[in-house]
Design a protein around this motif. Sequence first.
Motif, short mmCIF file in Angstrom:
data_model
loop_
_atom_site.label_atom_id
_atom_site.label_comp_id
_atom_site.label_asym_id
_atom_site.label_seq_id
_atom_site.Cartn_x
_atom_site.Cartn_y
_atom_site.Cartn_z
N GLY A 293 85.24 -57.32 -63.13
CA GLY A 293 84.90 -56.69 -61.86
C GLY A 293 85.28 -57.58 -60.69
O GLY A 293 85.89 -58.63 -60.84
N PHE B 79 84.13 -58.59 -56.30
CA PHE B 79 83.22 -58.49 -55.16
C PHE B 79 84.01 -58.28 -53.87
O PHE B 79 85.00 -58.97 -53.61
N ASP B 80 83.56 -57.32 -53.07
CA ASP B 80 84.02 -57.12 -51.68
C ASP B 80 85.49 -56.78 -51.54
O ASP B 80 86.08 -56.98 -50.47
N GLY C 205 78.76 -58.67 -50.54
CA GLY C 205 78.22 -58.72 -51.89
C GLY C 205 78.35 -57.42 -52.65
O GLY C 205 77.63 -57.20 -53.63
N ARG C 206 79.24 -56.57 -52.24
CA ARG C 206 79.44 -55.29 -52.93
C ARG C 206 80.28 -55.51 -54.19
O ARG C 206 81.37 -56.06 -54.13
N TYR C 207 79.75 -55.06 -55.30
CA TYR C 207 80.37 -55.33 -56.60
C TYR C 207 80.94 -54.06 -57.21
O TYR C 207 80.30 -53.01 -57.20
N GLU C 208 82.15 -54.17 -57.78
CA GLU C 208 82.79 -53.09 -58.53
C GLU C 208 82.96 -53.57 -59.96
O GLU C 208 83.69 -54.52 -60.21
N PRO C 209 82.29 -52.95 -60.94
CA PRO C 209 82.48 -53.37 -62.33
C PRO C 209 83.91 -53.11 -62.80
O PRO C 209 84.61 -52.23 -62.27
N ASP D 121 80.56 -55.49 -66.90
CA ASP D 121 79.68 -55.52 -65.74
C ASP D 121 78.87 -56.81 -65.82
O ASP D 121 78.07 -57.00 -66.76
N ARG E 231 76.52 -57.91 -63.98
CA ARG E 231 75.17 -57.89 -63.42
C ARG E 231 74.08 -57.97 -64.49
O ARG E 231 72.90 -57.93 -64.16
#
Length: 358
Positions: free
Chosen positions: A271, A273-274, A284-288, A292, A294
């Motif tokens: 994934g 971030f941003d 801090g927006r996360y795209e798997p 993932d 998280r």
Amino acid sequence: MHHGSGPADTDLLDPEFPARLAAYAGAVAARYPWVNRYTPVNEPLTTARFSGLYGHWYPHRSDEQAFFAALVHQCRATQLAMRAIRAVNPAARLVVTEDLGMTLSGPQLAYQADFENERRWLSFDLLCGAVDREHPLHRYLVRTGVSPRALDELRDEPAPDLLGVNHYVTSVRFLDDRLEHYPAAMIGGNGRHAYVDVEAVRVCEEGGVEPHELLTQVGQRYHRPFAVTEVHLGCSEDEQLRWLKEVWDAAQRCHLAGAPISAVTAWSLLGAFDWHCLVTRAEGRYEPGAFDVRSEPPRSTALCELIRALANGDEPGHPALAGPGWWRRPERLLYPPTRRGTRSACARPERILRPLSA
């Protein structure tokens, strides 16, 4: 290297940048002698656009002189880096990656689209030794400050072992001069005409350009091995699955037609971030991706299962693959639709009509 960042005392416009990156690359090769494939600079043309032409990334310039200087420096840095790497590991192979887009337009802006459709190949052309004095952009490069000697030096190095194509739903653009359909903040231009540079899929009746068509162009232009090195969609998991499968099918189609395409790579594994804002803000927006991160340990996603199935030659069975991606559904259109126009290749230098800052 990507997005123009690095030590604070240098940048892409530093004449010493190529030698400094080469020294670092040699140290990397010495530390990790088992690595056999290298991409010293990721997407040099895209990085030069975002750093030197659009001002998004460091050193935040927005002029053609900076753009072309950054591009040439990155290409030369790639070559010198491979020299240093091969001094340690003679078997190391160079993989050059670039975003594969295309520009569409109506008749009035065809000259601008022509220029951008020639410019999109420049990093590959430079590193494949194709930019001689007959190249459509040679005189333009020199006119914007690139020395003929620098172009000659680029031609003297070995060509890449593999070309890497990165492609996204929004990589194909449409130049729209119907200004009344857009917010004022979207309107730009080239000093000759005002227009909006918009995602083709958001405005063209026919959508953008099919992935297999773009991949075919790579094979026909370079006649050397290439791969799809980034496939990603910042969207829901179902749409990520559909996009990867569509690009995979396009690559399979090209392979069966005889194109020298060797692989499809899902990006990114863990994934990102941003990237929704091109890492210009720390949100801090996360795209798997395939995993993932998280959770601990990272959780495999449905995308991971699709990758596994494709790699094993199995038929994917996820129900989401039965439907079309959003880029093929009517709701993709955000603006009054238009025909996507003709697409030309800008084959002659005289076709280049002062594109300026596009």
